[in-house]
Design an enzyme around this catalytic site. Structure first.
Site, PDB file in Angstrom:
ATOM      1  N   CYS A   1       7.258 -14.891   8.933  1.00 60.51           N
ATOM      2  CA  CYS A   1       8.025 -13.764   9.142  1.00 60.51           C
ATOM      3  C   CYS A   1       8.417 -13.349   7.610  1.00 60.51           C
ATOM      4  O   CYS A   1       7.461 -12.772   6.734  1.00 60.51           O
ATOM      5  CB  CYS A   1       9.276 -14.131   9.728  1.00 60.51           C
ATOM      6  SG  CYS A   1      10.169 -12.321  10.331  1.00 60.51           S
TER       7      CYS A   1
ATOM      8  N   GLU B   1       7.632 -20.848  14.446  1.00 60.08           N
ATOM      9  CA  GLU B   1       8.070 -22.293  14.632  1.00 60.08           C
ATOM     10  C   GLU B   1       9.100 -22.256  16.133  1.00 60.08           C
ATOM     11  O   GLU B   1       9.359 -23.503  16.542  1.00 60.08           O
ATOM     12  CB  GLU B   1       9.326 -22.343  13.469  1.00 60.08           C
ATOM     13  CG  GLU B   1      10.393 -21.455  13.584  1.00 60.08           C
ATOM     14  CD  GLU B   1      10.412 -20.127  13.351  1.00 60.08           C
ATOM     15  OE1 GLU B   1      11.445 -19.392  13.335  1.00 60.08           O
ATOM     16  OE2 GLU B   1       9.490 -19.652  12.881  1.00 60.08           O
TER      17      GLU B   1
ATOM     18  N   HIS C   1       7.368 -15.632  14.429  1.00 62.66           N
ATOM     19  CA  HIS C   1       8.161 -16.816  14.241  1.00 62.66           C
ATOM     20  C   HIS C   1       7.335 -18.006  14.739  1.00 62.66           C
ATOM     21  O   HIS C   1       7.576 -18.163  15.852  1.00 62.66           O
ATOM     22  CB  HIS C   1       9.477 -16.501  14.825  1.00 62.66           C
ATOM     23  CG  HIS C   1      10.407 -15.843  13.741  1.00 62.66           C
ATOM     24  ND1 HIS C   1      11.360 -16.360  12.688  1.00 62.66           N
ATOM     25  CD2 HIS C   1      10.710 -14.862  13.513  1.00 62.66           C
ATOM     26  CE1 HIS C   1      11.930 -15.792  12.188  1.00 62.66           C
ATOM     27  NE2 HIS C   1      11.494 -14.441  12.638  1.00 62.66           N
TER      28      HIS C   1
END
Length: 260
Positions: A113, A224, A222
């Protein structure tokens, strides 16, 4: 041998409206520790306290996290205005030179991001503070006022990967679906920045750095959030871990040669 160490970039945070702090999300720490198989080390965005050269002596990789603040526009030749939103000058001061140093030294780096934006600016690229304002672009932000993480991070952005590119080869496909939670995005690519993926409205969603000696990938989403289960995110963190282990082996071999 101990596991490789991957630095995770923190963001400025004011706790209780008073206490200056540095923070990052738990999901990134878990992705580095459990999916990449490395030891996470949090990096404060405080250039007066952290020397990049010293830091990179102990790291085998870096993750540039997302964050509420945008990259300050002075770093790509624009004046600051209200439309640019929040700033984090300390993080800018640390990460922009760190990106260049990582690529120069062959230290694996993954930008998430805001991280992809930092990678682009570090190599001379520009950003737009609200990509959805541009003609032909759609809104890339999370649903307004939503508090449900499963909805916020839902896979809704269809991304086409560059045929024959680094990302397409890594994932074994040219079509993926990702989450989308950003306003700011890449406008003009920097030197050495290669576009690896585009959204349906041609917003840049993934990049690599040409001639980087190690893993150097940035993604606008994102990765993660659900790294252990999402096949795209899992591959990104697994490959980061592989590159970090290769870097650790080189550093270890260098130390042994120096001691001999």
């Amino acid at each position: 041998m101990a596991r490789p160490v991957i630095g995770i970039q923190c963001n400025r945070h004011v706790a209780e409206g008073v206490i200056e702090a540095q923070m990052t999300g738990k999901r990134t720490i878990e992705a580095v520790g459990q999916v990449a198989g490395c030891t996470p080390l949090l990096i404060p965005g405080m250039p007066d306290a952290v020397d990049v050269a010293d830091l990179l002596e102990v790291l085998d990789g870096v993750v540039l996290t997302g964050g509420r603040a945008n990259v300050h526009p002075r770093h790509y030749g624009e004046e600051l205005s209200e439309r640019h939103g929040q700033m984090d000058d300390g993080r800018d001061g640390l990460t922009l030179p760190m990106v260049r140093a990582c690529v120069e030294q062959g230290i694996p780096i993954l930008g998430l991001c805001r991280g992809i934006q930092e990678m682009n600016v570090a190599f001379g690229g520009t950003l737009h503070p609200e990509i959805g304002e541009l003609p032909g672009k759609h809104r890339h932000r999370m649903p307004k006022d939503c508090k449900d993480p499963e909805i916020i991070f839902a896979l809704r952005e269809h991304v086409r990967l560059t045929p024959g590119g680094v990302m397409a080869a890594m994932l074994g496909t040219e079509r993926i679906v990702t989450n989308s939670l950003h306003g700011q995005a890449i406008l003009k690519t920097g030197d050495r920045v290669v576009v690896e993926g585009l959204a349906a409205d041609d917003t840049i969603e993934a990049i690599s750095i040409v001639d980087a000696p190690s893993f150097a990938i940035g993604v606008q989403w994102h990765a993660e959030y659900n790294a252990a289960e999402d096949p795209v995110s899992r591959v990104l963190f697994e490959r980061l871990g592989e590159a970090a282990r290769a870097r650790q082996a080189l550093r270890h071999a260098g130390r042994l040669a120096g001691a001999a």
